[in-house]
Design a protein around this motif. Structure first.
Motif, PDB file in Angstrom:
ATOM      1  N   ASP A 154       0.831  -1.207   0.000  1.00  0.00           N
ATOM      2  CA  ASP A 154       0.000   0.000   0.000  1.00  0.00           C
ATOM      3  C   ASP A 154       0.864   1.255   0.000  1.00  0.00           C
ATOM      4  OD1 ASP A 154       0.815  -0.889   2.552  1.00  0.00           O
ATOM      5  OD2 ASP A 154      -0.774   0.206   3.573  1.00  0.00           O
ATOM      6  N   VAL A 155       1.943   1.215   0.777  1.00  0.00           N
ATOM      7  CA  VAL A 155       2.873   2.346   0.822  1.00  0.00           C
ATOM      8  C   VAL A 155       3.574   2.512  -0.523  1.00  0.00           C
ATOM      9  CG1 VAL A 155       4.959   3.246   1.918  1.00  0.00           C
ATOM     10  CG2 VAL A 155       3.224   2.087   3.304  1.00  0.00           C
ATOM     11  N   HIS A 156       4.048   1.416  -1.098  1.00  0.00           N
ATOM     12  CA  HIS A 156       4.763   1.483  -2.373  1.00  0.00           C
ATOM     13  C   HIS A 156       3.884   2.102  -3.462  1.00  0.00           C
ATOM     14  CE1 HIS A 156       7.007  -2.374  -0.854  1.00  0.00           C
ATOM     15  NE2 HIS A 156       7.312  -1.297  -0.151  1.00  0.00           N
ATOM     16  N   MET A 157       2.618   1.672  -3.523  1.00  0.00           N
ATOM     17  CA  MET A 157       1.713   2.188  -4.548  1.00  0.00           C
ATOM     18  C   MET A 157       1.450   3.676  -4.377  1.00  0.00           C
ATOM     19  SD  MET A 157      -1.198  -0.760  -5.075  1.00  0.00           S
ATOM     20  CE  MET A 157      -1.441  -1.193  -3.340  1.00  0.00           C
ATOM     21  N   ALA A 158       1.146   4.087  -3.146  1.00  0.00           N
ATOM     22  CA  ALA A 158       0.844   5.492  -2.900  1.00  0.00           C
ATOM     23  C   ALA A 158       2.052   6.370  -3.191  1.00  0.00           C
ATOM     24  CB  ALA A 158       0.393   5.668  -1.451  1.00  0.00           C
ATOM     25  N   SER A 159       3.231   5.887  -2.832  1.00  0.00           N
ATOM     26  CA  SER A 159       4.458   6.642  -3.092  1.00  0.00           C
ATOM     27  C   SER A 159       4.697   6.783  -4.591  1.00  0.00           C
ATOM     28  CB  SER A 159       5.647   5.938  -2.433  1.00  0.00           C
ATOM     29  OG  SER A 159       5.481   5.845  -1.031  1.00  0.00           O
ATOM     30  N   LEU A 160       4.480   5.709  -5.333  1.00  0.00           N
ATOM     31  CA  LEU A 160       4.705   5.765  -6.776  1.00  0.00           C
ATOM     32  C   LEU A 160       3.719   6.712  -7.452  1.00  0.00           C
ATOM     33  CD1 LEU A 160       6.129   4.958  -9.323  1.00  0.00           C
ATOM     34  CD2 LEU A 160       4.805   2.823  -9.348  1.00  0.00           C
ATOM     35  N   ALA A 161       2.475   6.735  -6.990  1.00  0.00           N
ATOM     36  CA  ALA A 161       1.510   7.679  -7.552  1.00  0.00           C
ATOM     37  C   ALA A 161       1.974   9.118  -7.339  1.00  0.00           C
ATOM     38  CB  ALA A 161       0.134   7.461  -6.934  1.00  0.00           C
ATOM     39  N   ALA A 162       2.514   9.390  -6.142  1.00  0.00           N
ATOM     40  CA  ALA A 162       3.019  10.724  -5.852  1.00  0.00           C
ATOM     41  C   ALA A 162       4.218  11.055  -6.731  1.00  0.00           C
ATOM     42  CB  ALA A 162       3.395  10.833  -4.378  1.00  0.00           C
ATOM     43  N   LEU A 163       5.147  10.106  -6.878  1.00  0.00           N
ATOM     44  CA  LEU A 163       6.324  10.347  -7.721  1.00  0.00           C
ATOM     45  C   LEU A 163       5.923  10.570  -9.172  1.00  0.00           C
ATOM     46  CD1 LEU A 163       9.389  10.431  -8.175  1.00  0.00           C
ATOM     47  CD2 LEU A 163       9.314   7.945  -8.468  1.00  0.00           C
ATOM     48  N   PHE A 164       4.955   9.808  -9.656  1.00  0.00           N
ATOM     49  CA  PHE A 164       4.524   9.951 -11.049  1.00  0.00           C
ATOM     50  C   PHE A 164       3.946  11.341 -11.293  1.00  0.00           C
ATOM     51  CE2 PHE A 164       1.621   9.453 -14.621  1.00  0.00           C
ATOM     52  CZ  PHE A 164       2.404   8.754 -15.530  1.00  0.00           C
ATOM     53  N   ARG A 165       3.121  11.818 -10.385  1.00  0.00           N
ATOM     54  CA  ARG A 165       2.563  13.177 -10.553  1.00  0.00           C
ATOM     55  C   ARG A 165       3.664  14.230 -10.456  1.00  0.00           C
ATOM     56  NH1 ARG A 165      -1.411  11.056  -6.939  1.00  0.00           N
ATOM     57  NH2 ARG A 165      -0.549  12.376  -5.270  1.00  0.00           N
ATOM     58  N   ALA A 166       4.609  14.012  -9.521  1.00  0.00           N
ATOM     59  CA  ALA A 166       5.722  14.957  -9.385  1.00  0.00           C
ATOM     60  C   ALA A 166       6.559  14.985 -10.659  1.00  0.00           C
ATOM     61  CB  ALA A 166       6.595  14.574  -8.187  1.00  0.00           C
ATOM     62  N   ALA A 167       6.792  13.809 -11.246  1.00  0.00           N
ATOM     63  CA  ALA A 167       7.553  13.750 -12.495  1.00  0.00           C
ATOM     64  C   ALA A 167       6.809  14.462 -13.613  1.00  0.00           C
ATOM     65  CB  ALA A 167       7.813  12.283 -12.868  1.00  0.00           C
TER      66      ALA A 167
END
Length: 398
Positions: A108-121
């Motif tokens: 759950d943490v990995h997914m939420a973090s990746l969503a944040a990184l993708f938007r930041a990118a």
């Protein structure tokens, strides 16, 4: 080593991440509350797809997702896992799951973090030297492994420069990241041992060939597989998880079975260990007048970090506010190893030991619950892995 351009890219990503974190923490709690089993991550996939805010999302391996941001060319794939475990949660958290499944491995943490990184990118897309592909992978916890399916589908082959990931780990200190070159997680194979004898009355064992005795000796003999047949500087383990035979106290059965897991950290040890295990079982069974077979269910390959990617990531760790953790290698396994069959790979371990409000519990425990701060820590680690790979893949592509 990483140059100032790469450090500048990382700083831009980290700055953009800050405003994405509140939504990411909220997403983590929503994902944690509605976990789904392997190959059935439909609601999970929908939640993450919505959170990515990508122009288009490509389905992969039935319930998985691919989303791309940045320039044309070979991409750095950042992977997170969709599935949960069949565990009754005992955390007592307000967002605890109640459906018999649980995110007890940090997915759950990995997914939420990746969503944040993708938007930041996406907000700094013009600065990306390589495209970032978010890979939301199904079925890391069960067979058929999601990574194996994705590799077999070939959807990453001709457009991927590297595959990277970050995974929380309770044995790594909080505030640090473990980044090591070479094998960091072991291969995993399941062995089913079947020994056939001839049954009879328990009072007349001389008129039978007892498969239980043969199996018992085989299980004990297999403990020498690692201690006496393998280089002591190499890590491996064989553990028996179940034994099954017979149905009555006074009957010698005709068949006895056992199941175990065989792990090898060094890829070159995997095949020889499987072969030697079969030899030990065969010879032991024959010594007791029985016959045997060993059925191997091949699991994950070892996860092997590309040396150049690891070196690049190590040089960026302090820029992201982390310390370098002591070397973290284990005989745990992860299907992330399948990606190494076709692309350079890098797995970072993000520390949880001593994190705020986080009990000292192992992965897969019913009370395992990373702190909300872990979402930011994993996102920063994913940013490090992406930047390191984007800066070096032209020189390391297979």
């Amino acid at each position: 080593m990483i140059d100032e351009v790469s450090s500048g890219l990382l700083r831009k990503l980290l700055y953009s991440l800050k405003e994405e974190l509140p939504r990411a923490i909220e997403l983590r709690e929503r994902l944690h509350e509605v976990p789904e089993p392997s190959h059935a991550e439909h609601a999970t996939s929908s939640l993450v797809a919505e959170a990515l805010e990508a122009g288009s999302v490509e389905p992969v391996a039935r319930t998985g997702l691919l989303a791309r941001v940045g320039p044309p060319g070979k991409a750095v794939v950042v992977r997170a896992e969709l599935d949960a475990l069949p565990i009754e949660e005992e955390t007592g958290a307000p967002f605890a799951a109640t459906n018999g499944f649980m995110h007890a491995c940090g997915h759950d943490v990995h997914m939420a973090s990746l969503a944040a990184l993708f938007r930041a990118a996406g907000s700094v897309a013009g600065s990306l030297p390589k495209p970032l592909v978010a890979l939301l992978q199904p079925s890391e916890e069960a067979y058929p492994a999601g990574a194996d399916l994705i590799v077999r589908e070939g959807v990453l082959d001709d457009r991927t420069g590297a595959v990277v990931a970050a995974h929380v780990h309770p044995d790594v200190p909080w505030g640090s990241v473990s980044v090591e070159a070479g094998p960091v997680n072991a291969s995993s194979d399941n062995l089913r041992i079947v020994i056939e004898g001839s049954g009879g009355h328990g009072a007349y064992p001389h008129r039978a060939h007892d498969p239980i005795v043969a199996l018992s000796h085989a299980v004990v003999a297999l403990q020498s597989l690692i201690s006496r047949r393998l280089d002591p500087m190499h890590a491996a383990v064989f553990s028996v998880g179940w034994v099954r035979a017979g149905s009555a106290e006074n009957v010698i059965p005709g068949v006895a079975e056992a199941g175990g897991t065989l792990r090898a950290l060094d890829p070159e040890d995997r095949g020889p260990l499987r072969e030697m295990a079969g030899e030990i079982v065969s010879h032991t069974a024959r010594a007791h007048g029985c016959v045997s077979r060993v059925e191997v269910t091949e699991g994950e390959p070892a996860t092997v970090n590309d040396p150049a990617l690891a070196e690049a990531a190590r040089s960026l760790v302090s820029e992201a506010g982390f310390e370098l953790a002591p070397a973290m290698r284990s005989c745990g396994s992860d299907d992330f190893g399948f990606y190494g069959l076709t692309s350079p790979t890098l797995m970072l371990f993000v520390g949880l030991a001593g994190a705020p409000g986080t009990p000292n519990l192992p992965l897969h425990h019913p009370r395992f619950l990373p702190a909300r701060e872990a979402v930011e820590a994993v996102a920063r680690a994913q940013a490090v892995a992406f930047t390191a790979a984007a800066s070096t893949i032209d020189s390391v592509m297979l």
